[in-house]
Write an enzyme that holds these catalytic residues in place. Structure first.
Site, PDB file in Angstrom:
ATOM      1  N   LYS A   1       0.823  -1.211   0.000  1.00  0.00           N
ATOM      2  CA  LYS A   1       0.000   0.000   0.000  1.00  0.00           C
ATOM      3  C   LYS A   1       0.860   1.265   0.000  1.00  0.00           C
ATOM      4  CE  LYS A   1      -1.728   1.022   3.940  1.00  0.00           C
ATOM      5  NZ  LYS A   1      -0.871   2.189   4.292  1.00  0.00           N
ATOM      6  N   THR A   2       1.860   1.293   0.883  1.00  0.00           N
ATOM      7  CA  THR A   2       2.718   2.479   0.978  1.00  0.00           C
ATOM      8  C   THR A   2       3.473   2.704  -0.331  1.00  0.00           C
ATOM      9  OG1 THR A   2       2.981   2.171   3.362  1.00  0.00           O
ATOM     10  CG2 THR A   2       4.618   3.546   2.254  1.00  0.00           C
TER      11      THR A   2
ATOM     12  N   ASP B   1      -4.355   8.067   3.048  1.00  0.00           N
ATOM     13  CA  ASP B   1      -3.867   6.764   3.493  1.00  0.00           C
ATOM     14  C   ASP B   1      -4.806   6.196   4.563  1.00  0.00           C
ATOM     15  OD1 ASP B   1      -2.186   4.588   3.822  1.00  0.00           O
ATOM     16  OD2 ASP B   1      -0.832   5.622   5.199  1.00  0.00           O
ATOM     17  N   GLU B   2      -4.904   4.862   4.650  1.00  0.00           N
ATOM     18  CA  GLU B   2      -5.700   4.180   5.685  1.00  0.00           C
ATOM     19  C   GLU B   2      -7.123   4.744   5.755  1.00  0.00           C
ATOM     20  OE1 GLU B   2      -4.594   1.588   6.948  1.00  0.00           O
ATOM     21  OE2 GLU B   2      -2.445   1.691   7.353  1.00  0.00           O
TER      22      GLU B   2
ATOM     23  N   GLN C   1      -9.526  -4.376   7.252  1.00  0.00           N
ATOM     24  CA  GLN C   1      -8.678  -4.025   8.392  1.00  0.00           C
ATOM     25  C   GLN C   1      -9.229  -2.817   9.155  1.00  0.00           C
ATOM     26  OE1 GLN C   1      -4.273  -4.618   7.882  1.00  0.00           O
ATOM     27  NE2 GLN C   1      -4.788  -4.641   5.710  1.00  0.00           N
TER      28      GLN C   1
ATOM     29  N   ARG D   1      -0.724 -11.061  10.007  1.00  0.00           N
ATOM     30  CA  ARG D   1       0.573 -10.583  10.524  1.00  0.00           C
ATOM     31  C   ARG D   1       1.659 -11.642  10.328  1.00  0.00           C
ATOM     32  NH1 ARG D   1      -0.239  -6.255   9.424  1.00  0.00           N
ATOM     33  NH2 ARG D   1      -2.170  -7.114   8.619  1.00  0.00           N
TER      34      ARG D   1
END
Length: 678
Positions: free
Chosen positions: A49-50, A240-241, A271, A625
């Site tokens: 994503k980043t 973002d997010e 998420q 994770r």
């Protein structure tokens, strides 16, 4: 008549020299190079994503978009710095004019320029949490609210209540009813405090962190000309997010984008796990409907986890109805090792299994810092902390203080320490400071007066209610002082010490629960910690032995010992799932997967299906994770000292996927009798 002259765009290609096709996978490339307009990017866990956001900014700059026309909104300063630095490393352009930062920092930047329109000056102060508490305490004192008969919420709790009101736009009365029902009798007074607090902020030329968002939105809503200037400035908005936005943040983005700006929201609905602090997943689900012509891109290639873990993760989240359809695909090859499903008899054996397996994995070459234990609530780490300590396995906790170092655990133990050692000045002062109207000076005077009674020198356990009745606490504390005497008597019935578990129960129900409600906004979590302490205390008959263990675990807990301390940074991570979001480890142990624990009991009792779906998203976050190995464990017996052992059913989340996606382990002990069920 003026001559018209048009500047043509250069057609020499990307000035950065980036080969976007080579640097990005097909999904990332499609999102990064999307044409202007509203765009939603659903970026799955571990999908880069980043990287996508960073290259999108670089792409815009290479398309000759002026950096000053780009607004990049994030949720942490770290994320903003990281993305800006990555862009700076990618392109030769000057990016100093790029507006990049958290919602709050951008709000502050705008407010500083136009504060006068809101009755503030440009030099307004920003209140941190301590400043808020101080101002609120002054407001409460000025209102002269009568708190002699029952506790009024402390300033920290009031700040949390008001923050929830601002960020969710839910009326104060509804927030109290649904989130803080034990304060309903105080609703009128809390409303008055809120009104006066808002006025005091303006009088003192101050804002709190929520105001940085709320006032920015208000400013732009009431001044169309100013809104037009910022719409012209921010032609490209990247968020973002996005799944973590609240009502105010979503409205702010929609307002700025309303002038035709190209807005790209990047996030993952699967998420979205922060509704308890105001985030609204509906913002991301409804984004395409609120923005005409919105393109939706999905990035589903995962670079983190092996296929076996992703197969389980995909199946687990499909049980939710409110979601975007997607399926993560691993860029890695299969290992043949499925996630392990490990039922265990009780929490102690669960901890023993985790610790033993960690040491085995370390012997196989996986360093301890590549292992993590994840859990729904902090109190669930108690047995793990004890087991790791006893085996000399170093650990770091990201979900809070070590269990026995937490303030509320120390508060409860102070009652027990004092009745077993009447000369313990520190414990006496700690417990009387919990009472309303008693400060440091008052506690010191009460201690000196207590010494004069001679009870501290007595060889027998005194009748506490009688001793305390001879002392004179402040009037505000009178009722609670009397109750304190009764509670201390319960700890020493007939001049003997009660069992440790019974002591904890008497302290909690007799006096401490009321203090927790008024003092902390996470009352439920802290109460659960104390109930877990009660269960642990059930292993002891002698209160002195119990207190000795608390002291030893509170000081030595988690310190590296023996050959496990070869490297200072080699520590296992213990973390709540909320704290673990965005992190990854080679090996993850997800513990306490039992109904009532995860999902927790409060949510199981709720009739709101959205709450259960958020719990399932939390489960999904935990699964994703893990990079290489995943262990799912649960104890089917939960010892509760005050009500007997409880048989637990496995978490309902374990029913959401085919059993063929996991390998079931049967753990047999090397101890116990031959007919032991394990």
């Amino acid at each position: 008549m003026a001559r018209e002259y048009t500047l043509n765009r250069r057609t020499t290609g990307p000035t950065s020299g980036i080969d976007y096709r080579a640097e990005l996978n097909d999904e990332q490339f499609a999102a990064v190079t999307a044409p202007p307009g509203p765009t939603l990017v659903i970026a799955g866990a571990g999908s880069g994503k980043t990287r996508t956001l960073t290259y999108r900014v670089a792409w815009l700059l290479d398309q000759e978009i002026d950096a000053r026309h780009i607004l990049l909104l994030t949720f942490t300063n770290k994320a903003a710095r990281e993305m800006t630095e990555r862009v700076r490393a990618l392109v030769p352009h000057d990016v100093s004019a790029l507006w990049s930062g958290t919602f709050h920092s951008i709000g502050n930047r705008i407010l500083r320029r136009h504060a006068e329109a809101l009755g503030l000056t440009k030099s307004f102060s920003i209140l941190d949490r301590d400043d808020q508490k101080s101002l609120l305490a002054g407001v409460v004192a000025a209102l002269d609210i009568d708190t002699k008969q029952r506790r009024f919420p402390k300033a920290d709790v009031l700040a949390s209540i008001f923050s929830l009101v601002e960020n969710t736009r839910v009326p104060l009365a509804d927030v109290i009813t649904h989130r803080y029902p034990y304060f309903e009798d105080w609703a009128a007074e809390i409303t008055q405090v809120h009104e006066n607090y808002t006025a005091r902020k303006l009088d003192t030329n101050s804002v709190d962190f929520d105001d940085l968002l709320v006032l920015t939105l208000k400013l732009l809503q009431q001044d169309e000309e100013l809104l037009g200037l910022y719409r012209k400035r921010f032609r490209h908005i990247l968020v973002d997010e996005y799944q973590d936005t609240n009502a105010v943040q979503s409205d702010l983005i929609d307002l700025l984008a309303g002038g035709g700006a190209s807005v790209m929201a990047v996030g993952d609905d699967a998420q979205s796990i922060y509704s308890w602090r105001g985030a609204d997943m509906g913002n991301i689900l409804s984004f395409p409907n609120r923005h005409d012509g919105c393109r939706v891109f999905k990035i589903e290639t995962n670079y983190r986890s092996v296929p076996e873990i992703l197969a389980l993760s995909n199946a687990a989240i499909r049980a939710n109805s409110a979601r975007f359809e997607k399926s993560l695909r691993s860029s890695r090859t299969a290992t043949g090792t499925k996630p392990a499903l490990v039922p265990l008899e009780d929490p102690s054996r669960q901890a023993a299994f985790v610790a033993q397996r960690m040491l085995e994995l370390r012997d196989e070459g996986i360093p301890l810092e590549e292992m993590a234990v994840l859990y729904r609530a902090h109190f669930q780490s108690l047995e793990i902390q004890m087991e790791l300590t006893s085996r000399g396995i170093p650990f770091a906790i990201t979900s809070g203080l070590r269990f026995f170092e937490q303030a509320h655990i120390k508060d409860v133990s102070a009652f027990m320490r004092f009745v077993t050692n009447c000369k313990d000045e520190v414990s006496f002062k700690r417990l009387v400071l919990l009472l309303p109207g008693i400060g440091a000076a008052g506690a010191d005077k009460l201690w000196r007066d207590f010494l004069k009674t001679g009870a501290a020198e007595s060889e027998t356990v005194p009748e506490w209610s009688a001793v305390l009745a001879t002392l004179k606490p402040p009037k505000k504390a009178a009722k609670h002082w009397e109750q304190l005497g009764y509670v201390l008597d319960e700890l020493t019935p007939g001049g003997e010490f009660a069992k440790p578990a019974d002591m904890v129960f008497s302290i909690l129900e007799g006096i401490y629960a009321e203090f927790l409600q008024a003092a902390y906004d996470n009352y439920d979590n802290r109460r659960a910690d104390i109930e877990q302490l009660m269960a642990y205390a059930g292993n002891f008959d002698d209160v002195l032995e119990f207190l000795s263990q608390l002291s030893l675990l509170g000081t030595a807990d988690g310190e590296p010992t023996g050959d496990t301390a070869e490297k200072d940074d080699e520590k296992v991570t213990l973390s709540s799932i909320h704290q673990a979001k965005g992190l990854e480890w080679k090996v993850v142990f997800l513990i306490w997967l039992a109904d009532g624990q995860f999902p927790n009991g409060r949510i199981l009792e709720s009739d709101d299906p959205a709450q259960l779906e958020e719990e399932r998203r939390l489960f999904y976050v935990a699964l994703t994770r893990a990079k290489d190995e995943l262990y799912l464990t649960y104890p089917f017996i939960n010892p509760k000292s005050y009500s007997g052992d409880i048989i637990q059913r496995p978490s309902r989340f374990l029913e959401d996927f085919p059993r063929g996606l996991v390998e079931e382990w049967k753990v047999g002990p090397s101890w116990g009798s031959a007919d032991d069920p394990f």
